[in-house]
Design an enzyme around this catalytic site. Structure first.
Site, mmCIF file in Angstrom:
data_model
loop_
_atom_site.group_PDB
_atom_site.id
_atom_site.type_symbol
_atom_site.label_atom_id
_atom_site.label_comp_id
_atom_site.label_asym_id
_atom_site.label_seq_id
_atom_site.Cartn_x
_atom_site.Cartn_y
_atom_site.Cartn_z
ATOM 1 N N ILE A 44 41.356 64.940 52.326
ATOM 2 C CA ILE A 44 40.601 64.733 51.093
ATOM 3 C C ILE A 44 40.284 66.073 50.437
ATOM 4 O O ILE A 44 40.077 67.076 51.119
ATOM 5 C CB ILE A 44 39.297 63.926 51.353
ATOM 6 C CG1 ILE A 44 38.652 63.461 50.053
ATOM 7 C CG2 ILE A 44 38.326 64.702 52.238
ATOM 8 C CD1 ILE A 44 37.565 62.421 50.236
ATOM 9 N N CYS A 45 40.275 66.078 49.102
ATOM 10 C CA CYS A 45 39.853 67.245 48.320
ATOM 11 C C CYS A 45 39.016 66.710 47.156
ATOM 12 O O CYS A 45 38.455 65.625 47.252
ATOM 13 C CB CYS A 45 41.063 68.059 47.843
ATOM 14 S SG CYS A 45 42.114 67.196 46.662
ATOM 15 N N ARG A 46 38.943 67.431 46.062
ATOM 16 C CA ARG A 46 38.149 66.969 44.924
ATOM 17 C C ARG A 46 38.804 65.789 44.216
ATOM 18 O O ARG A 46 38.177 64.779 43.951
ATOM 19 C CB ARG A 46 37.910 68.105 43.919
ATOM 20 C CG ARG A 46 36.954 67.717 42.794
ATOM 21 C CD ARG A 46 36.853 68.775 41.718
ATOM 22 N NE ARG A 46 38.075 68.852 40.930
ATOM 23 C CZ ARG A 46 38.405 68.015 39.940
ATOM 24 N NH1 ARG A 46 37.608 67.033 39.620
ATOM 25 N NH2 ARG A 46 39.526 68.163 39.274
ATOM 26 N N MET A 72 37.250 63.264 46.303
ATOM 27 C CA MET A 72 35.800 63.081 46.281
ATOM 28 C C MET A 72 35.339 62.353 45.031
ATOM 29 O O MET A 72 34.307 61.679 45.057
ATOM 30 C CB MET A 72 35.084 64.435 46.400
ATOM 31 C CG MET A 72 35.132 65.052 47.779
ATOM 32 S SD MET A 72 34.394 64.011 49.076
ATOM 33 C CE MET A 72 32.674 63.936 48.549
#
Length: 86
Positions: A44-46, A72
Site C-alpha cells: 500500500i502507498c498513498r 490510503m
C-alpha cells in the site's frame, strides 16, 4: 494471511498509516526483501502507484504480492483502521 506493507516515506507514515502494517519504504525495498520471503504481501502507498511498483518488484522475486488499489485514499474512504506515527 497477508502482511500489509506500507511502502510510503517515513514522513507520510507519521501522518497516518494503516493499522497493523509493516513499514518498508519503496526506496529500501530492494535491500529488505529477505524479511518478506515466504510471506504473502499486500502493498500500500498513498494512491496505489508506488505500491504497484513494489508489487511488481516483489512478484518478480517470487514473493506473492498484491497491490492495494487506490492506496490510503481508498483505505480512508472505506473507513478502515488507521493510526498516527511510527
Amino acid at each position: 494471511g497477508y502482511v500489509l506493507v506500507d511502502v510510503r516515506t517515513k514522513i507520510e507514515r507519521r501522518e497516518q498509516n494503516p493499522a497493523g502494517s509493516l513499514h518498508i519504504s519503496l526506496d529500501s525495498l530492494d535491500r529488505r526483501t529477505k524479511a518478506l520471503e515466504g510471506r504473502k504481501v499486500l502493498a500500500i502507498c498513498r494512491s496505489g502507484n508506488r505500491s504497484g511498483t513494489a508489487a511488481r518488484m516483489l512478484n518478480a522475486r517470487g514473493i506473492e504480492t498484491m497491490n492495494v488499489k487506490g492506496g490510503m485514499i481508498a483505505w480512508n474512504r472505506a473507513g478502515l483502521p488507521t493510526r498516527k506515527g511510527k
